[in-house]
Design a protein around this motif. Structure first.
Motif, mmCIF file in Angstrom:
data_model
loop_
_atom_site.group_PDB
_atom_site.id
_atom_site.type_symbol
_atom_site.label_atom_id
_atom_site.label_comp_id
_atom_site.label_asym_id
_atom_site.label_seq_id
_atom_site.Cartn_x
_atom_site.Cartn_y
_atom_site.Cartn_z
ATOM 1 N N GLN A 1 16.239 -9.859 20.860
ATOM 2 C CA GLN A 1 15.669 -8.614 21.960
ATOM 3 C C GLN A 1 15.763 -7.362 21.078
ATOM 4 O OE1 GLN A 1 15.818 -8.646 25.402
ATOM 5 N NE2 GLN A 1 14.917 -6.749 24.997
ATOM 6 N N PRO B 1 13.073 -8.251 32.632
ATOM 7 C CA PRO B 1 12.752 -9.697 32.402
ATOM 8 C C PRO B 1 12.539 -10.502 33.397
ATOM 9 C CG PRO B 1 15.334 -9.036 32.502
ATOM 10 C CD PRO B 1 14.437 -7.590 32.477
ATOM 11 N N LYS C 1 18.278 -14.490 29.965
ATOM 12 C CA LYS C 1 17.735 -13.120 30.090
ATOM 13 C C LYS C 1 18.312 -12.468 31.277
ATOM 14 C CE LYS C 1 15.959 -12.424 25.966
ATOM 15 N NZ LYS C 1 16.433 -11.482 25.134
ATOM 16 N N TRP D 1 14.795 -19.048 30.858
ATOM 17 C CA TRP D 1 14.532 -17.574 30.970
ATOM 18 C C TRP D 1 15.668 -16.864 31.907
ATOM 19 C CZ3 TRP D 1 12.241 -14.190 28.144
ATOM 20 C CH2 TRP D 1 12.013 -12.792 28.435
ATOM 21 N N ILE E 1 10.206 -10.067 25.103
ATOM 22 C CA ILE E 1 11.599 -9.631 24.724
ATOM 23 C C ILE E 1 11.581 -8.115 24.336
ATOM 24 C CG2 ILE E 1 12.370 -11.819 24.070
ATOM 25 C CD1 ILE E 1 11.945 -10.514 21.286
ATOM 26 N N GLY F 1 22.556 -7.629 27.246
ATOM 27 C CA GLY F 1 22.339 -9.269 26.942
ATOM 28 C C GLY F 1 23.646 -9.835 27.028
ATOM 29 N N ILE G 1 11.680 -16.601 23.318
ATOM 30 C CA ILE G 1 12.916 -15.865 22.925
ATOM 31 C C ILE G 1 13.083 -16.092 21.596
ATOM 32 C CG2 ILE G 1 15.514 -15.754 23.249
ATOM 33 C CD1 ILE G 1 14.879 -16.669 26.127
ATOM 34 N N ILE H 1 18.773 -15.940 19.679
ATOM 35 C CA ILE H 1 18.759 -14.755 20.581
ATOM 36 C C ILE H 1 17.817 -13.759 19.793
ATOM 37 C CG2 ILE H 1 20.546 -13.734 19.263
ATOM 38 C CD1 ILE H 1 21.733 -12.290 21.696
#
Lengths: 239, 574
Positions: A171, B330, A98, A94, B325, A181, B396, A169
């Motif tokens: 988001q 985060p 991220k 993570w 997400i 990102g 993710i 990926i």
């Protein structure tokens, strides 16, 4: 750089961190798989072994005795230990994907979701975003293999989610915010973008493509699609 | 009985003779009855009807996914908008109009008074009001499907800005009615929850101490507490969203200074405890059924209760794992990864306790027991796949894919379908005074369980292959349109059709057993808890006035050494 993962045959591995995410998934699969199989085996064994037989009475076990209770308490401490191992690896993945953004990205992009298309803003020849030579495209993202990209993800109307499965990926894009990102493609080729957050009537067709190109291909694309070149072409065509 | 509504602490066994002859007669008694058993049946049949509606929706969109571009028999062509409305309302209906009314309201209403030895709920009129509000909410949600523009199509999570503005969702009236329906449904369950909690606290039979209460009653009451503690923020959020939709406020509109993510927090602060709200009653059914048919005392009764309380508390601190997400900071994901993985410990503990209960038992595999055991076997799959999604790093990739969808169907299907069938077949003799046909019951069982796995295992694979949810036609995606993936979609759809077909066996069995099944004695399963000490079906007031039960022991005294009989009813003096 062709990594293998247990997803082979289902989906490709085409970014620098895809392999890490796959490794985490593998770790979880193995640890919960062991538990799952053990629990099911014990469960079915008990059902088979303790079927009712005429004249035989069930045992009276209330579960208060320490000798009995440890059959439940010990496994649950073991579950806790597996959880901690998963948490540690998950944190690493993570953070890498991220939280820790690359210090010196090779380039920067802007990705804008709207009902029902993706707009990509490329920095153009000067490699600086928000200048005159930026290249805007709809539903086609052009990047260079092996380069590290920082992206700013935005939305103009409702929530969308930028997902490239082969890069692992994903988001969400939120109107009113710009979310930063990064990614680093490792495989050349054309890959699919899905919108992963329901965004209305056209959500099912909100598809885009990423074109991962070699340096030569990417430079050529930039030259032919530079705003000045496009303007000249339009003059020629219309003139 | 009506008088009791204003009495804060009803004396045990009050008003027996009075209420046998009070209240409306004839068909009106079904409309205005305050009898907890009648209200339970009203919830049960409304829930079952809605299950048919929700099942039909699943049929339509699975057909569309397997055979895109073809007319779905009984529906016609599925447009992208209709597809979105179908998946939205399938989720909404199955959770709020099937799982909640059947697991919590129907069985809670039916079982709580009978299992604690009370003649009714403590607030019978509030109970009736609860169903009436629920009934109105059902009419509203069904009406929302038929208004101009169609039903709401913004997913059951209703994330704004999509849900907040008709400009974006194109379902002006549908989305407003959806929100009103869901809001009314919450009100109905708040009213019901007050009753459940108060009744357990005040109306237990003489002699019944806290730890003599059957686990299922504890679980339903703890579920009601979780619901009541978590639903407030969402009810407030729903009203804010309604204002955004109708009078132009901007609580969730970034252009007006609002924040769309605020809704997600309000929704999931309720949404995750909600999983345990429906899980706990189902786990309670399974405990009752397993102990009865294994002739075993429940392993570590107090551990079960305390574990459930711990799960309940922890369930309030995991909600943001739905939003890893979604654009939250985060760093927050770290906290929620920890809490989410920690909640696996009490849940695993519960599963271990149930498995340990089988040890040394004398197991009879009849229909209710098969359902109860299947719950454990299948729920384990739902549980372990949750670990993938609790780990933020893996989410993710998995977020909003079919992996998530398959995961939560492996939790909700065991809860809402397997759990319900377990309870329904177990308490059917008590409810209707007839035994169910065991052979037909087993045919229905296998005809449901086997196809269920064939529906959702392919969907796990599709999710691992990167297929996202809520997309009406995967032909548009070259990476997803291949024959391998399409075959799995067809397999899942065919399995669904088989499963739906086998439900006819269930309805036939119900009807046949209800009409001409063997008459049930008061205690056909030789079980211990109090509902089996009265007639089947129980009279109004639950026990004859001179036979109100007194409790001497806990509900799981099976196979006690030095006793001839392998069960020991709670009300038997010795």
């Amino acid at each position: 750089m062709n990594e293998t993962s247990f997803f082979d045959g289902l989906i490709g591995v085409a970014s620098s961190y895809a392999g890490e995410i796959d490794f985490l998934i593998l770790v979880v699969l193995v640890s919960v798989g062991v538990w799952f199989i053990a629990a099911e085996v014990v469960f079915f064994w008990l059902i088979l072994k303790f079927r009712a037989k005429p004249g035989e009475k069930a045992q009276y076990i209330d579960g208060k005795d320490k000798r009995h209770k440890r059959w439940v308490t010990r496994p649950h401490f073991a579950v806790l230990a597996f959880d901690i191992a998963i948490i540690v690896i998950s944190f690493q993945v993570w953070h890498h994907v991220k939280i820790d953004l690359p210090d010196n990205p090779d380039s920067e992009l802007r990705i804008i979701g709207q009902q029902w298309a993706w707009t990509f803003q490329h920095p153009g020849a000067d490699n600086v975003l928000d200048t005159d030579d930026d290249i805007f495209t709809v539903d086609d993202l052009h990047v260079e293999v092996g380069k590290t990209y920082l992206f700013r993800l935005e939305a103009t109307d409702v929530l969308h989610s930028f997902s490239v499965p082969v890069w692992r990926i994903k988001q969400d894009a939120i109107p009113g915010r710009s979310i930063t990102g990064w990614f680093q493609p490792t495989e050349a080729g054309a890959f699919e973008v899905q919108c992963a957050e329901i965004c209305g009537f056209g959500h099912g067709v909100m598809r885009a493509e990423v074109h991962v190109e070699t340096t030569g291909e990417h430079t050529a694309w930039m030259v032919t699609n530079a705003p000045a070149a496009v303007a000249n072409l339009e003059v020629l065509n219309n003139g | 009985m009506a008088e009791l509504a204003t009495v804060p602490v009803p004396p045990p066994h009050a008003g027996e003779e009075d209420h046998a002859h009070h209240g409306p007669q004839g068909w009106l008694k079904y409309l205005w009855s305050t009898d907890h058993k009648v209200i339970a049946m009203q919830y049960m049949f409304t829930g079952m009807f809605m299950a048919i509606v929700g099942g039909f929706m699943a049929y339509v969109f699975r057909m569309q996914l397997a055979f895109p571009g073809f007319e779905v028999p009984g529906f016609g062509m599925v447009s992208p908008g209709e597809y979105n409305a179908l998946v939205t309302n399938h989720g909404t209906i199955m959770i709020f109009w099937v799982a909640m009314p059947v697991l919590l309201a129907a069985f809670g209403n039916y079982l709580i008074p009978l299992m604690i030895g009370a003649d009714d709920m403590v607030f019978p009129k509030i109970n009736r009001l609860s169903f009436q509000v629920f009934f109105v909410s059902t009419v509203v949600i069904l009406a929302s499907l038929f208004v101009e523009g169609g039903g709401f199509a913004g997913a059951w999570t209703a994330y704004p800005p999509l849900s907040a503005s008709a400009e974006y969702n194109l379902t002006d009236l549908g989305s407003t009615l959806w929100l009103v329906g869901v809001g009314l449904e919450f009100v109905a369950f708040l009213l019901g929850g007050i009753n459940f909690i108060t009744t357990l606290m005040n109306s237990r039979a003489p002699g019944m101490r806290a730890f003599d209460v059957p686990v299922v009653v504890w679980m339903i009451v703890i579920a009601s507490i979780l619901f009541m503690l978590s639903v407030g923020p969402l009810l407030a959020g729903a009203i804010m969203l309604l204002f955004d939709q109708t009078i132009g406020t901007g609580f969730f509109d970034p252009a007006a200074g609002g924040d769309p993510i605020l809704w997600q927090h309000l929704f999931w602060f309720f949404g995750h405890p909600e999983v345990y709200v429906v899980l706990l009653p189902a786990m309670g059914f399974v405990a009752e059924i397993m102990t009865t048919f294994a002739r075993k005392k429940l392993f570590a009764y107090k551990t079960v209760i305390f574990t459930v309380v711990a799960t309940g508390v922890l369930s309030f601190f995991v909600w943001a794992h739905h939003q890893f997400i979604a654009g939250i900071d985060p760093r927050m994901a770290n906290i929620f990864t920890i809490t989410t993985l920690l909640i696996s410990v009490p849940i695993a503990e519960l599963c271990f306790v149930y498995i340990a209960t089988l040890y040394g038992g004398s197991i009879t595999l009849n229909t209710p027991m098969l359902w109860a055991l299947a719950f454990i076997a299948e729920f384990l799959i739902g549980g372990v796949t949750g670990i993938f999604l609790g780990a933020a790093g893996a989410t993710i990739y998995f977020h909003d894919t079919y992996f998530v969808l398959a995961h939560f169907h492996y939790t909700f299907f065991p809860i809402a379908i397997i759990g319900t069938f377990a309870a329904f077949t177990y308490w059917f003799p008590k409810m209707f005074g007839r035994m169910m046909d065991d052979r037909l019951g087993k045919i229905h069982f296998w005809g449901t369980i086997i196809p269920f796995n064939f529906i959702f295992i392919p969907l796990f694979v599709l999710g691992m292959g990167g297929q996202h949810r809520r997309i009406y036609n995967y032909e548009h995606f070259t990476e997803l349109a291949g024959p391998g993936f399409q075959n799995m979609r067809v397999l899942a759809t065919v399995a669904l059709l088989v499963m739906l077909l086998f439900q006819l066996v269930f309805f036939y069995n119900c009807f046949k057993s209800w009409r001409s099944g063997k008459r049930a004695s008061s205690n056909p399963w030789r079980a211990n808890s109090l509902e089996w000490t009265t007639e089947s079906p129980p009279p109004h007031g639950n026990w004859r006035p001179d036979k109100m039960p007194v409790v001497y022991r806990g509900p799981y005294e099976y196979s006690v050494p030095d006793r001839d009989d392998d069960h020991w009813p709670q009300n038997a003096p010795n």
